[in-house]
Scaffold this active site. Structure first.
Site, PDB file in Angstrom:
ATOM      1  N   CYS A 134      -1.771   6.471   9.825  1.00 60.09           N
ATOM      2  CA  CYS A 134      -0.609   5.809  10.428  1.00 60.09           C
ATOM      3  C   CYS A 134      -0.988   4.487  11.068  1.00 60.09           C
ATOM      4  CB  CYS A 134      -0.014   6.675  11.540  1.00 60.09           C
ATOM      5  SG  CYS A 134       0.548   8.241  10.979  1.00 60.09           S
ATOM      6  N   CYS A 175       3.340   8.598   1.139  1.00 58.50           N
ATOM      7  CA  CYS A 175       3.819   7.724   2.199  1.00 58.50           C
ATOM      8  C   CYS A 175       4.122   6.380   1.543  1.00 58.50           C
ATOM      9  CB  CYS A 175       2.723   7.610   3.258  1.00 58.50           C
ATOM     10  SG  CYS A 175       3.085   6.456   4.567  1.00 58.50           S
ATOM     11  N   CYS A 215       6.271  -6.810   7.790  1.00 54.64           N
ATOM     12  CA  CYS A 215       7.191  -6.143   8.721  1.00 54.64           C
ATOM     13  C   CYS A 215       7.566  -7.123   9.821  1.00 54.64           C
ATOM     14  CB  CYS A 215       6.507  -4.920   9.337  1.00 54.64           C
ATOM     15  SG  CYS A 215       7.597  -3.930  10.381  1.00 54.64           S
ATOM     16  N   CYS A 257       5.217  -4.301  16.383  1.00 53.33           N
ATOM     17  CA  CYS A 257       4.629  -3.284  17.261  1.00 53.33           C
ATOM     18  C   CYS A 257       3.145  -3.619  17.490  1.00 53.33           C
ATOM     19  CB  CYS A 257       4.766  -1.888  16.667  1.00 53.33           C
ATOM     20  SG  CYS A 257       6.472  -1.416  16.372  1.00 53.33           S
ATOM     21  N   GLU A 260       0.826  -1.206   0.000  1.00 55.25           N
ATOM     22  CA  GLU A 260       0.000   0.000   0.000  1.00 55.25           C
ATOM     23  C   GLU A 260       0.862   1.259   0.000  1.00 55.25           C
ATOM     24  OE1 GLU A 260      -4.162  -1.348   1.960  1.00 55.25           O
ATOM     25  OE2 GLU A 260      -2.688  -0.620   3.359  1.00 55.25           O
ATOM     26  N   CYS A 270       0.157  -1.633  15.611  1.00 45.76           N
ATOM     27  CA  CYS A 270       0.268  -1.341  14.179  1.00 45.76           C
ATOM     28  C   CYS A 270      -0.283  -2.473  13.326  1.00 45.76           C
ATOM     29  CB  CYS A 270       1.738  -1.093  13.842  1.00 45.76           C
ATOM     30  SG  CYS A 270       2.020  -0.728  12.106  1.00 45.76           S
TER      31      CYS A 270
HETATM   32  N1  SAH Z   1       8.342   1.111  10.743  1.00 45.50           N
HETATM   33  C1  SAH Z   1       8.555   2.525  10.773  1.00 45.50           C
HETATM   34  C2  SAH Z   1       7.681   3.326   9.821  1.00 45.50           C
HETATM   35  C3  SAH Z   1       6.213   2.972   9.672  1.00 45.50           C
HETATM   36  S1  SAH Z   1       5.004   3.510  10.768  1.00 45.50           S
HETATM   37  C4  SAH Z   1       8.387   3.020  12.185  1.00 45.50           C
HETATM   38  O1  SAH Z   1       8.036   2.241  13.048  1.00 45.50           O
HETATM   39  O2  SAH Z   1       8.669   4.184  12.437  1.00 45.50           O
HETATM   40  C5  SAH Z   1       4.795   5.210  10.743  1.00 45.50           C
HETATM   41  C6  SAH Z   1       4.368   5.738  12.124  1.00 45.50           C
HETATM   42  O3  SAH Z   1       3.029   5.364  12.472  1.00 45.50           O
HETATM   43  C7  SAH Z   1       5.254   5.184  13.231  1.00 45.50           C
HETATM   44  O4  SAH Z   1       5.587   6.184  14.142  1.00 45.50           O
HETATM   45  C8  SAH Z   1       4.362   4.168  13.877  1.00 45.50           C
HETATM   46  O5  SAH Z   1       4.764   3.838  15.154  1.00 45.50           O
HETATM   47  C9  SAH Z   1       3.029   4.875  13.791  1.00 45.50           C
HETATM   48  N2  SAH Z   1       1.886   3.997  14.029  1.00 45.50           N
HETATM   49  C10 SAH Z   1       1.803   2.668  13.880  1.00 45.50           C
HETATM   50  N3  SAH Z   1       0.579   2.223  14.214  1.00 45.50           N
HETATM   51  C11 SAH Z   1      -0.137   3.291  14.569  1.00 45.50           C
HETATM   52  C12 SAH Z   1      -1.469   3.483  14.994  1.00 45.50           C
HETATM   53  N4  SAH Z   1      -2.310   2.455  15.113  1.00 45.50           N
HETATM   54  N5  SAH Z   1      -1.863   4.742  15.254  1.00 45.50           N
HETATM   55  C13 SAH Z   1      -1.029   5.779  15.103  1.00 45.50           C
HETATM   56  N6  SAH Z   1       0.239   5.669  14.710  1.00 45.50           N
HETATM   57  C14 SAH Z   1       0.690   4.436  14.450  1.00 45.50           C
END
Ligand code: SAH
Length: 340
Positions: free
Chosen positions: A331, A103, A110, A114, A90, A117
């Protein structure tokens, strides 16, 4: 077949030399690819027919097919692109008053795990090549008829876990004969792979580094982000300080606010102590709910209180505008493919 967009200008010159062509042809091809943005070798009309045929036989342009396209009420567009091997990723196009931002994804799936996410609910399949990263920009520009001025590596994947291809893609995006997007308009976001942050600091690229911090104690951060058990907060912040020392670039810390998890004033106070004296900025993200997620969005009241506390104590903090959450494009809501 080899993807022509996987080559840097110097590499392409070597490739052409190897098939008996003059190196300046590489410059011409680059111009067609990244300035004229053509989608076929046939369109490269200042190359001889024989060379065009050789190119067709030996290289693909890797134009992505669009499997799905969703448009949000705020104008954000989410694309599901078809990769040549049957995988899908995506990419999100956002429109701001200062131009278009994209983006991009860096991996299919991945590894980071986390908890909040959506990209994690899917297994890691493979890294994207530099050409596949760049192609996301070209494919979106082509479809939407826009010129992109900002690129953020915040889609699916951990960019620093695909370090070489991501750095190569950034160089191509930034190159005056490539897409020519200023390094300061390119952001790379990481969950905190310390050794790679140290490597990136030495690359001499002026891009913005964003760190997904999200918590202020190791206990809480490890619970949310398993990567913290490998690279705890102190080590991460030390790497950030060194990054700033070497690059003189301000770091952006991302902090997704989840109700009753990390949104109270104690957290804000600890965050101030952690970041005191650093050249940085905090980007507060109202956490976006994902399927099966145990994380709920913090209340607006708490989000504003958190921001004001940081600002009142010398840490510049802003609340990220939420774009595209109605189409799961915000995000943390991106997935490898549409699972139905
Ligand atoms: N893997 C990288 C980039 C992708 S995520 C990283 O972890 O930075 C981009 C941003 O969105 C990151 O800061 C991530 O932590 C955040 N993110 C992930 N899940 C989210 C959610 N459910 N709500 C808000 N931000 C989120």
């Amino acid at each position: 077949m080899k993807n022509i967009k996987d080559y840097s200008l110097d590499e392409l010159k070597e490739e052409l030399k190897a098939i008996g062509e003059k190196p300046f042809r590489a410059e011409q091809i680059f111009k067609w690819l990244y300035q004229e943005k053509v989608i076929s070798f046939e369109e490269m009309t200042n190359l001889s027919l024989t060379l065009r045929e050789k190119l067709v036989q030996n290289y693909t342009m890797d134009n992505f097919g669009i499997l799905q396209k969703q448009e949000s009420s705020d104008g954000t567009i989410k694309y599901l692109f078809d990769l040549l091997d049957g995988n899908a990723i995506e990419t999100v196009l956002m429109s701001y008053h200062h131009g278009y931002s994209i983006c991009v994804s860096s991996q299919v799936g991945c590894k980071m795990g986390c908890k909040f996410c959506a990209s994690t609910g899917i297994n890691f399949i493979r890294n994207l090549s530099s050409g596949e990263i760049v192609e996301q920009i070209l494919a979106v520009e082509q479809d939407a008829g826009v010129t992109i001025s900002n690129v953020v590596f915040m889609g699916i994947g951990e960019p620093l876990d695909n370090y070489d291809h991501v750095v190569k893609a950034i160089r191509l995006i930034n190159h005056p004969k490539g897409l020519n997007i200023g390094a300061r308009h390119i952001s790379i976001s990481t969950s905190g792979l310390v050794p790679k942050i140290e490597d990136l600091a030495k690359e001499n690229i002026q891009c913005t580094l964003s760190i997904s911090l999200h918590a202020t104690t190791n206990e809480k951060r490890s619970e949310m982000m398993p990567v913290n058990t490998r690279y705890p907060i102190e080590e991460l912040l030390e790497a950030c300080r060194n990054y700033t020392k070497l690059t003189h670039r301000r770091i952006s810390f991302e902090y997704a606010l989840a109700k009753d998890k990390n949104d109270n004033l104690e957290d804000a106070k600890r965050l101030v102590n952690l970041l005191k004296g650093m050249l940085c900025h905090v980007n507060l993200i109202p956490i976006n709910p994902i399927e099966k997620g145990t994380f709920k969005k913090a209340s607006n009241e708490n989000i504003i209180r958190f921001r004001d506390y940081l600002n009142d104590h010398g840490i510049v903090a802003t609340i990220r505008r939420e774009l595209g959450s109605d189409i799961d494009a915000a995000c943390g809501q991106l997935r490898r493919k549409n699972l139905t």
